[in-house]
Design a protein around this motif. Structure first.
Motif, PDB file in Angstrom:
ATOM      1  N   THR A  48      95.524   4.961  20.474  1.00 50.34           N
ATOM      2  CA  THR A  48      95.872   4.498  19.139  1.00 50.34           C
ATOM      3  C   THR A  48      95.998   5.698  18.214  1.00 50.34           C
ATOM      4  OG1 THR A  48      93.518   4.165  18.655  1.00 50.34           O
ATOM      5  CG2 THR A  48      94.796   2.241  19.378  1.00 50.34           C
ATOM      6  N   PHE A  49      96.849   5.572  17.213  1.00 52.03           N
ATOM      7  CA  PHE A  49      97.194   6.695  16.348  1.00 52.03           C
ATOM      8  C   PHE A  49      97.069   6.286  14.885  1.00 52.03           C
ATOM      9  CE2 PHE A  49      99.064   7.368  20.426  1.00 52.03           C
ATOM     10  CZ  PHE A  49      99.032   8.741  20.633  1.00 52.03           C
ATOM     11  N   ASP A  50      96.907   7.284  14.033  1.00 56.41           N
ATOM     12  CA  ASP A  50      96.781   7.027  12.603  1.00 56.41           C
ATOM     13  C   ASP A  50      98.055   6.401  12.055  1.00 56.41           C
ATOM     14  OD1 ASP A  50      94.227   8.076  12.424  1.00 56.41           O
ATOM     15  OD2 ASP A  50      94.957  10.116  12.102  1.00 56.41           O
ATOM     16  N   SER A  51      97.878   5.550  11.062  1.00 57.45           N
ATOM     17  CA  SER A  51      99.020   4.935  10.397  1.00 57.45           C
ATOM     18  C   SER A  51      99.953   6.022   9.859  1.00 57.45           C
ATOM     19  CB  SER A  51      98.528   4.055   9.251  1.00 57.45           C
ATOM     20  OG  SER A  51      99.612   3.479   8.572  1.00 57.45           O
ATOM     21  N   GLY A  52     101.255   5.810  10.046  1.00 57.23           N
ATOM     22  CA  GLY A  52     102.246   6.786   9.590  1.00 57.23           C
ATOM     23  C   GLY A  52     102.713   7.732  10.673  1.00 57.23           C
ATOM     24  N   THR A  53     102.109   7.654  11.876  1.00 59.06           N
ATOM     25  CA  THR A  53     102.557   8.485  12.995  1.00 59.06           C
ATOM     26  C   THR A  53     103.929   8.002  13.461  1.00 59.06           C
ATOM     27  OG1 THR A  53     100.281   8.844  13.713  1.00 59.06           O
ATOM     28  CG2 THR A  53     102.013   9.295  15.318  1.00 59.06           C
ATOM     29  N   GLU A  54     104.894   8.903  13.512  1.00 59.24           N
ATOM     30  CA  GLU A  54     106.274   8.532  13.859  1.00 59.24           C
ATOM     31  C   GLU A  54     106.762   9.294  15.082  1.00 59.24           C
ATOM     32  OE1 GLU A  54     108.938   9.075  10.588  1.00 59.24           O
ATOM     33  OE2 GLU A  54     107.989   7.534   9.352  1.00 59.24           O
ATOM     34  N   LEU A  69     116.624  -2.942  21.906  1.00 55.61           N
ATOM     35  CA  LEU A  69     115.822  -1.758  22.214  1.00 55.61           C
ATOM     36  C   LEU A  69     114.638  -1.661  21.251  1.00 55.61           C
ATOM     37  CD1 LEU A  69     115.839   0.676  24.161  1.00 55.61           C
ATOM     38  CD2 LEU A  69     117.059   1.953  22.394  1.00 55.61           C
ATOM     39  N   ASN A  70     114.912  -1.849  19.968  1.00 59.77           N
ATOM     40  CA  ASN A  70     113.824  -1.830  18.988  1.00 59.77           C
ATOM     41  C   ASN A  70     112.799  -2.928  19.253  1.00 59.77           C
ATOM     42  OD1 ASN A  70     114.290   0.335  17.002  1.00 59.77           O
ATOM     43  ND2 ASN A  70     116.227  -0.699  16.621  1.00 59.77           N
ATOM     44  N   GLU A  71     113.273  -4.089  19.673  1.00 55.02           N
ATOM     45  CA  GLU A  71     112.357  -5.185  19.976  1.00 55.02           C
ATOM     46  C   GLU A  71     111.489  -4.869  21.189  1.00 55.02           C
ATOM     47  OE1 GLU A  71     112.483 -10.053  20.727  1.00 55.02           O
ATOM     48  OE2 GLU A  71     114.343  -8.942  20.347  1.00 55.02           O
ATOM     49  N   SER A  72     112.022  -4.077  22.118  1.00 58.21           N
ATOM     50  CA  SER A  72     111.305  -3.794  23.360  1.00 58.21           C
ATOM     51  C   SER A  72     110.055  -2.957  23.158  1.00 58.21           C
ATOM     52  CB  SER A  72     112.234  -3.085  24.360  1.00 58.21           C
ATOM     53  OG  SER A  72     112.461  -1.726  23.985  1.00 58.21           O
ATOM     54  N   TRP A  73     109.971  -2.254  22.050  1.00 61.21           N
ATOM     55  CA  TRP A  73     108.761  -1.478  21.793  1.00 61.21           C
ATOM     56  C   TRP A  73     107.999  -1.971  20.558  1.00 61.21           C
ATOM     57  CZ3 TRP A  73     113.029   2.420  22.129  1.00 61.21           C
ATOM     58  CH2 TRP A  73     113.722   2.559  20.924  1.00 61.21           C
ATOM     59  N   SER A  78     102.831  -1.953  17.385  1.00 61.42           N
ATOM     60  CA  SER A  78     101.702  -2.667  16.780  1.00 61.42           C
ATOM     61  C   SER A  78     100.375  -2.240  17.392  1.00 61.42           C
ATOM     62  CB  SER A  78     101.877  -4.176  16.948  1.00 61.42           C
ATOM     63  OG  SER A  78     102.981  -4.651  16.218  1.00 61.42           O
ATOM     64  N   CYS A  79     100.359  -2.053  18.693  1.00 61.19           N
ATOM     65  CA  CYS A  79      99.107  -1.763  19.387  1.00 61.19           C
ATOM     66  C   CYS A  79      98.705  -0.296  19.322  1.00 61.19           C
ATOM     67  CB  CYS A  79      99.206  -2.204  20.842  1.00 61.19           C
ATOM     68  SG  CYS A  79      99.349  -3.989  21.047  1.00 61.19           S
ATOM     69  N   THR A  80      99.652   0.607  19.183  1.00 61.29           N
ATOM     70  CA  THR A  80      99.317   2.040  19.161  1.00 61.29           C
ATOM     71  C   THR A  80      99.307   2.624  17.759  1.00 61.29           C
ATOM     72  OG1 THR A  80     101.634   2.717  19.411  1.00 61.29           O
ATOM     73  CG2 THR A  80     100.349   2.366  21.447  1.00 61.29           C
ATOM     74  N   GLY A  81      99.973   1.957  16.816  1.00 60.80           N
ATOM     75  CA  GLY A  81     100.105   2.507  15.476  1.00 60.80           C
ATOM     76  C   GLY A  81     101.275   3.455  15.327  1.00 60.80           C
ATOM     77  N   ILE A  82     102.022   3.705  16.402  1.00 59.28           N
ATOM     78  CA  ILE A  82     103.183   4.611  16.359  1.00 59.28           C
ATOM     79  C   ILE A  82     104.381   3.871  15.787  1.00 59.28           C
ATOM     80  CG2 ILE A  82     104.817   5.934  17.765  1.00 59.28           C
ATOM     81  CD1 ILE A  82     102.517   6.388  19.763  1.00 59.28           C
ATOM     82  N   ASP A  83     105.072   4.498  14.855  1.00 59.59           N
ATOM     83  CA  ASP A  83     106.297   3.943  14.271  1.00 59.59           C
ATOM     84  C   ASP A  83     107.483   4.618  14.947  1.00 59.59           C
ATOM     85  OD1 ASP A  83     108.180   2.713  12.709  1.00 59.59           O
ATOM     86  OD2 ASP A  83     107.731   3.837  10.877  1.00 59.59           O
ATOM     87  N   LEU A 355     104.922   7.493  23.991  1.00 56.35           N
ATOM     88  CA  LEU A 355     106.125   6.667  24.017  1.00 56.35           C
ATOM     89  C   LEU A 355     106.977   6.970  25.240  1.00 56.35           C
ATOM     90  CD1 LEU A 355     107.956   4.560  22.773  1.00 56.35           C
ATOM     91  CD2 LEU A 355     108.975   6.356  21.349  1.00 56.35           C
ATOM     92  N   GLN A 356     107.125   8.237  25.602  1.00 53.30           N
ATOM     93  CA  GLN A 356     107.918   8.583  26.782  1.00 53.30           C
ATOM     94  C   GLN A 356     107.298   7.964  28.036  1.00 53.30           C
ATOM     95  OE1 GLN A 356     108.198  12.779  27.701  1.00 53.30           O
ATOM     96  NE2 GLN A 356     110.093  12.540  28.862  1.00 53.30           N
ATOM     97  N   THR A 357     105.973   7.950  28.103  1.00 47.70           N
ATOM     98  CA  THR A 357     105.297   7.347  29.254  1.00 47.70           C
ATOM     99  C   THR A 357     105.521   5.841  29.295  1.00 47.70           C
ATOM    100  OG1 THR A 357     103.604   9.080  29.161  1.00 47.70           O
ATOM    101  CG2 THR A 357     103.085   7.109  30.441  1.00 47.70           C
ATOM    102  N   TYR A 358     105.412   5.199  28.141  1.00 41.64           N
ATOM    103  CA  TYR A 358     105.660   3.758  28.077  1.00 41.64           C
ATOM    104  C   TYR A 358     107.068   3.417  28.544  1.00 41.64           C
ATOM    105  CZ  TYR A 358     106.711  -0.791  25.952  1.00 41.64           C
ATOM    106  OH  TYR A 358     107.120  -2.079  25.747  1.00 41.64           O
TER     107      TYR A 358
END
Length: 448
Positions: A48-54, A69-73, A78-83, A355-358
């Motif tokens: 999990t990552f801090d809010s605002g991590t992009e 594609l956007n829906e797929s992640w 939501s679960c990691t906090g990554i935008d 994200l690359q791993t996911y």
């Protein structure tokens, strides 16, 4: 998403350590997802990552496919906090070089050409794949698919989606009404084309479009590649990709001329769209649509074209449209071409690695395929998640060990050829340039 198979349920601390991520405390984004009842079990691997991590991603996927594609992640976010910030571009092949050279690359790029990924790797722009990505590539893809993301023995990325090329789209009712049969050999395909032309049932038998922004011409290369593989076999195809067999070789020129028998013949194209010259300016996404209004009978395009039919179009053996694979020289031939994408990274920041791993996982493959319109060669994919019978069949082809599969040749060639002179050469060739002059032009561009 409870129906997705092959999940890896790993404790969050061990999983995070495996991909080099340091877990942080619960964020506001986590609280929001918990209230939304998102199942975060499949995402515990990624931390999990801090809010605002992009994390920024750049690619060619656009329109409806970009929405999917956007829906797929979305749950991953939501679960990691990554935008995740996805940017599509029709000028990807040009702009990714400009951005990398200018020191302003995205965090991740979705490369539709392994040759372009290799060029970026050789230039030192993209990072070798993290261990977790390399492990997923080995686990979920065949050796052939793994090598498309490998440069000089180093893994730089794992495959993403896939397509089976060489399908011929048609209207089942039109075929039934006119007594036309699906061909089982290339000779039968030419005879069918002649029969359709003589029947007068349509404007012209084939409808074709080469236009695709900076990538205009690539649909023509698909035609040539299909004929090289079917007429000459996989060994010659492989030698052509590596320039052991030249574009000027008679075997390759034969493929050009065979394609020309269809799409440079004014009696056979361009149904509902114009004359032969209209091919170069017709958007590839629009090119098959005349089948629906009965002005064209046949359109050559990959599985992903299913996503280009208008909403409400039924894709089925008894539907509005269906497709058969371009046959071989003999009935029952099992050689097919295909394409796909490789995800490469310009950053090794923990959120980028996550994200690359996911995206290299079977979890992502099943989620994306279930959303519709695409397939994957990931062997953890449940074929039943494919959104149509055609796509289920295509997954079966990719997973069948007896299939002779070859990646799109132009995508494997050096970028100057595969994403350059080959595309341009096809546009000039459809405009009337001779096969000899066209193949000489392309061959002369091969890097020394």
């Amino acid at each position: 998403m409870s129906s997705i198979r092959h999940r890896r349920w790993i404790g969050p601390i061990a999983a995070a350590a495996a991909i080099g991520i340091t877990l942080t405390g619960c964020t506001g984004d986590q609280a929001a997802q918990e209230s939304a009842n998102v199942d975060c079990g499949p995402y515990s691997d990624y931390g999990t990552f801090d809010s605002g991590t992009e994390v920024s991603i750049y690619g060619t996927i656009s329109d409806v496919e970009a929405d999917r594609l956007n829906e797929s992640w979305a749950d991953f976010e939501s679960c990691t906090g990554i935008d995740v910030k996805y940017e599509p571009s029709k000028e990807f092949e040009t702009q990714i070089n400009v951005r990398a050279q200018g020191g302003n690359p995205p965090n991740l790029a979705i490369f539709p050409q392994p040759g372009l990924l290799a060029a970026q790797a050789n230039a030192g722009y993209i990072k070798p794949a993290p261990d977790a990505v390399a492990a997923n590539a080995k686990k979920f893809w065949s050796e052939d698919w793994q090598k498309y993301g490998t440069v000089d023995g180093t893994v730089y990325g794992a495959p993403l989606m896939a397509s089976v090329k060489g399908y011929v789209w048609y209207s089942p009712s039109m075929f039934s009404d006119n007594g036309w049969e699906v061909p089982t050999t290339l000779d039968e395909l030419l005879s069918l084309t002649e029969d359709i032309q003589k029947s007068g049932a349509v404007d012209k038998p084939w409808c074709v479009g080469f236009a695709s922004g900076d990538a205009t011409g690539w649909p023509g290369t698909d035609w040539v590649e299909d004929f090289v593989l079917r007429q000459q076999g996989p060994d010659v195809y492989d030698q052509w990709v590596t320039n052991e067999v030249k574009f000027t070789d008679p075997k390759i020129r034969e493929a050009f001329d065979s394609v020309g028998d269809y799409i440079r013949n004014p009696d056979f194209v361009n149904g509902g769209l114009g004359d032969v010259n209209s091919i170069a300016t017709t958007e590839f996404g629009d090119a098959g649509l005349p089948i629906l209004d009965g002005t064209c009978a046949l359109h050559h395009q990959a599985t992903f074209y299913e996503g280009f039919w208008p909403e409400g179009t039924t894709v089925a053996p008894d539907g509005d449209v269906w497709a058969f694979l371009l046959p071989g020289t003999e009935a029952g031939a099992n050689a097919v071409t295909g394409g796909g994408e490789i995800v490469g990274a310009y950053s090794d920041a923990p959120e980028v690695v996550a994200l690359q791993t996911y995206l290299s996982s079977d979890t992502w493959a099943n989620i994306r395929v279930k959303l519709g319109g695409v397939i994957s060669a990931n062997n953890g994919l449940d074929p039943e998640n494919a959104s149509s019978d055609l796509l289920k069949n295509a997954v079966g082809i990719l997973q069948d060990p007896n299939t002779t599969f070859r990646f799109d040749a132009s995508d494997l060639m050096p970028g100057a050829v595969g994403a350059g002179s080959f595309w341009k050469g096809m546009v000039d060739w459809i405009g009337g340039k001779s096969t000899d002059d066209t193949t000489t032009f392309i061959q002369d561009s091969w890097p020394q």
